[in-house]
Design a protein around this motif. Sequence first.
Motif, PDB file in Angstrom:
ATOM      1  N   ALA A  83       0.858  -1.178   0.000  1.00  0.00           N
ATOM      2  CA  ALA A  83       0.000   0.000   0.000  1.00  0.00           C
ATOM      3  C   ALA A  83       0.897   1.230   0.000  1.00  0.00           C
ATOM      4  N   VAL A  84       0.326   2.324  -0.411  1.00  0.00           N
ATOM      5  CA  VAL A  84       0.995   3.609  -0.294  1.00  0.00           C
ATOM      6  C   VAL A  84       0.162   4.432   0.666  1.00  0.00           C
ATOM      7  N   ALA A  85       0.833   5.063   1.613  1.00  0.00           N
ATOM      8  CA  ALA A  85       0.121   5.880   2.592  1.00  0.00           C
ATOM      9  C   ALA A  85       0.715   7.275   2.592  1.00  0.00           C
ATOM     10  N   ARG A  86      -0.070   8.196   3.083  1.00  0.00           N
ATOM     11  CA  ARG A  86       0.412   9.563   3.288  1.00  0.00           C
ATOM     12  C   ARG A  86      -0.290  10.119   4.517  1.00  0.00           C
ATOM     13  N   VAL A  87       0.358  11.063   5.161  1.00  0.00           N
ATOM     14  CA  VAL A  87      -0.237  11.735   6.310  1.00  0.00           C
ATOM     15  C   VAL A  87      -0.530  13.165   5.896  1.00  0.00           C
ATOM     16  N   ARG A  88      -1.775  13.546   6.034  1.00  0.00           N
ATOM     17  CA  ARG A  88      -2.182  14.934   5.784  1.00  0.00           C
ATOM     18  C   ARG A  88      -2.292  15.624   7.139  1.00  0.00           C
ATOM     19  N   TRP A  89      -1.633  16.750   7.268  1.00  0.00           N
ATOM     20  CA  TRP A  89      -1.656  17.527   8.506  1.00  0.00           C
ATOM     21  C   TRP A  89      -2.630  18.688   8.340  1.00  0.00           C
TER      22      TRP A  89
ATOM     23  N   LEU B  29      -1.598  23.915  16.641  1.00  0.00           N
ATOM     24  CA  LEU B  29      -1.918  22.501  16.774  1.00  0.00           C
ATOM     25  C   LEU B  29      -2.393  21.927  15.447  1.00  0.00           C
ATOM     26  N   VAL B  30      -1.959  20.691  15.172  1.00  0.00           N
ATOM     27  CA  VAL B  30      -2.364  20.013  13.955  1.00  0.00           C
ATOM     28  C   VAL B  30      -2.918  18.634  14.280  1.00  0.00           C
ATOM     29  N   HIS B  31      -3.679  18.134  13.322  1.00  0.00           N
ATOM     30  CA  HIS B  31      -4.338  16.833  13.404  1.00  0.00           C
ATOM     31  C   HIS B  31      -3.838  15.999  12.226  1.00  0.00           C
TER      32      HIS B  31
ATOM     33  N   ALA C  90     -12.822  12.544   1.729  1.00  0.00           N
ATOM     34  CA  ALA C  90     -12.428  13.827   1.156  1.00  0.00           C
ATOM     35  C   ALA C  90     -11.236  14.322   1.966  1.00  0.00           C
ATOM     36  N   PRO C  91     -10.277  14.980   1.338  1.00  0.00           N
ATOM     37  CA  PRO C  91      -9.158  15.520   2.115  1.00  0.00           C
ATOM     38  C   PRO C  91      -9.689  16.496   3.169  1.00  0.00           C
ATOM     39  N   PRO C  92      -9.068  16.520   4.337  1.00  0.00           N
ATOM     40  CA  PRO C  92      -9.541  17.426   5.387  1.00  0.00           C
ATOM     41  C   PRO C  92      -9.382  18.884   4.974  1.00  0.00           C
ATOM     42  N   ASP C  93     -10.201  19.737   5.570  1.00  0.00           N
ATOM     43  CA  ASP C  93     -10.091  21.175   5.316  1.00  0.00           C
ATOM     44  C   ASP C  93      -8.762  21.702   5.854  1.00  0.00           C
ATOM     45  N   HIS C  94      -8.283  22.728   5.233  1.00  0.00           N
ATOM     46  CA  HIS C  94      -7.117  23.457   5.706  1.00  0.00           C
ATOM     47  C   HIS C  94      -5.885  22.570   5.892  1.00  0.00           C
ATOM     48  N   VAL C  95      -5.577  21.765   4.886  1.00  0.00           N
ATOM     49  CA  VAL C  95      -4.381  20.936   4.934  1.00  0.00           C
ATOM     50  C   VAL C  95      -3.160  21.846   4.873  1.00  0.00           C
ATOM     51  N   LEU C  96      -2.261  21.675   5.837  1.00  0.00           N
ATOM     52  CA  LEU C  96      -1.059  22.486   5.905  1.00  0.00           C
ATOM     53  C   LEU C  96       0.131  21.810   5.233  1.00  0.00           C
ATOM     54  N   HIS C  97       0.162  20.491   5.291  1.00  0.00           N
ATOM     55  CA  HIS C  97       1.310  19.747   4.785  1.00  0.00           C
ATOM     56  C   HIS C  97       0.871  18.313   4.497  1.00  0.00           C
ATOM     57  N   VAL C  98       1.467  17.716   3.489  1.00  0.00           N
ATOM     58  CA  VAL C  98       1.226  16.310   3.173  1.00  0.00           C
ATOM     59  C   VAL C  98       2.576  15.611   3.153  1.00  0.00           C
ATOM     60  N   SER C  99       2.677  14.485   3.847  1.00  0.00           N
ATOM     61  CA  SER C  99       3.939  13.745   3.883  1.00  0.00           C
ATOM     62  C   SER C  99       4.258  13.172   2.513  1.00  0.00           C
ATOM     63  N   ASP C 100       5.492  12.727   2.368  1.00  0.00           N
ATOM     64  CA  ASP C 100       5.861  11.953   1.192  1.00  0.00           C
ATOM     65  C   ASP C 100       5.090  10.637   1.245  1.00  0.00           C
TER      66      ASP C 100
ATOM     67  N   ALA D 254       7.097  21.650  10.896  1.00  0.00           N
ATOM     68  CA  ALA D 254       7.890  22.551  11.736  1.00  0.00           C
ATOM     69  C   ALA D 254       7.015  23.673  12.295  1.00  0.00           C
ATOM     70  N   GLY D 255       7.208  23.973  13.571  1.00  0.00           N
ATOM     71  CA  GLY D 255       6.462  25.044  14.226  1.00  0.00           C
ATOM     72  C   GLY D 255       5.065  24.650  14.661  1.00  0.00           C
ATOM     73  N   HIS D 256       4.710  23.369  14.502  1.00  0.00           N
ATOM     74  CA  HIS D 256       3.389  22.872  14.876  1.00  0.00           C
ATOM     75  C   HIS D 256       3.541  21.721  15.872  1.00  0.00           C
ATOM     76  N   ARG D 257       2.473  21.435  16.571  1.00  0.00           N
ATOM     77  CA  ARG D 257       2.468  20.343  17.532  1.00  0.00           C
ATOM     78  C   ARG D 257       1.221  19.502  17.318  1.00  0.00           C
ATOM     79  N   ALA D 258       1.380  18.191  17.425  1.00  0.00           N
ATOM     80  CA  ALA D 258       0.269  17.243  17.273  1.00  0.00           C
ATOM     81  C   ALA D 258       0.076  16.536  18.614  1.00  0.00           C
ATOM     82  N   PRO D 259      -0.825  17.038  19.462  1.00  0.00           N
ATOM     83  CA  PRO D 259      -1.026  16.397  20.758  1.00  0.00           C
ATOM     84  C   PRO D 259      -1.317  14.905  20.601  1.00  0.00           C
ATOM     85  N   GLY D 260      -0.609  14.087  21.363  1.00  0.00           N
ATOM     86  CA  GLY D 260      -0.810  12.649  21.316  1.00  0.00           C
ATOM     87  C   GLY D 260       0.152  11.917  20.394  1.00  0.00           C
ATOM     88  N   TRP D 261       0.857  12.627  19.524  1.00  0.00           N
ATOM     89  CA  TRP D 261       1.761  11.977  18.572  1.00  0.00           C
ATOM     90  C   TRP D 261       2.812  11.135  19.301  1.00  0.00           C
ATOM     91  N   ASP D 262       3.434  11.716  20.309  1.00  0.00           N
ATOM     92  CA  ASP D 262       4.477  10.990  21.037  1.00  0.00           C
ATOM     93  C   ASP D 262       3.910   9.813  21.826  1.00  0.00           C
TER      94      ASP D 262
END
Length: 179
Positions: free
Chosen positions: A3-9, A41-43, A100-110, A163-171
């Motif tokens: 599979a190919v996956a990506r993370v949308r922030w 904060l990002v999701h 559908a892609p989430p609203d206000h996507v700031l970044h998409v991973s490789d 960079a400059g963002h935090r994802a609560p729960g990521w760690d």
Amino acid sequence: MDAVARVRWAQVGAGGHVARRTSAWWERLVAAREGRAPQRLVHAVLEVVVDGSVRSVDMAPTWGRSAGARRVVVTGPVGSRLLGWWPLFRYELRVVDAPAPPDHVLHVSDDLPLPADVLDDLALVPALTWGRDEAGAGDMWTSNSVVSWLLERHGVTSVGPPAGHRAPGWDAGRCVARR
């Protein structure tokens, strides 16, 4: 087959004023307690593509949702295990088809190579209390935890909040997956 996956922030609270304001207020309190500057904060939204079909991992309240095209994998309490019997205080972890892609996507991973059955591992996600640190990870359990848990289990450690963002729960998710 892989599979190919990506993370949308996406920005937390992008869809509503209440969530955006309460999240910003909460982040200011946490930052003050930790002696650091507040961050945006990002999701994390994990999208997995297998044979051309796009599926995403979603964690949301159990109440107010129609059956639709989703597969509920795990349910757990929100805020308190004692209140978890009531649908208002429960979440469900689910796989949603053709999102559908989430609203206000700031970044998409490789693109991230993962096994085609990666979403089957969601059944192994611990049903920890959302908003609490029951695992002693130093971070609360959230939907971000589920995404980082799944990636960590499959050896993907290169993905993190922009960079400059935090994802609560990521760690928390990464820590629990390493155990």
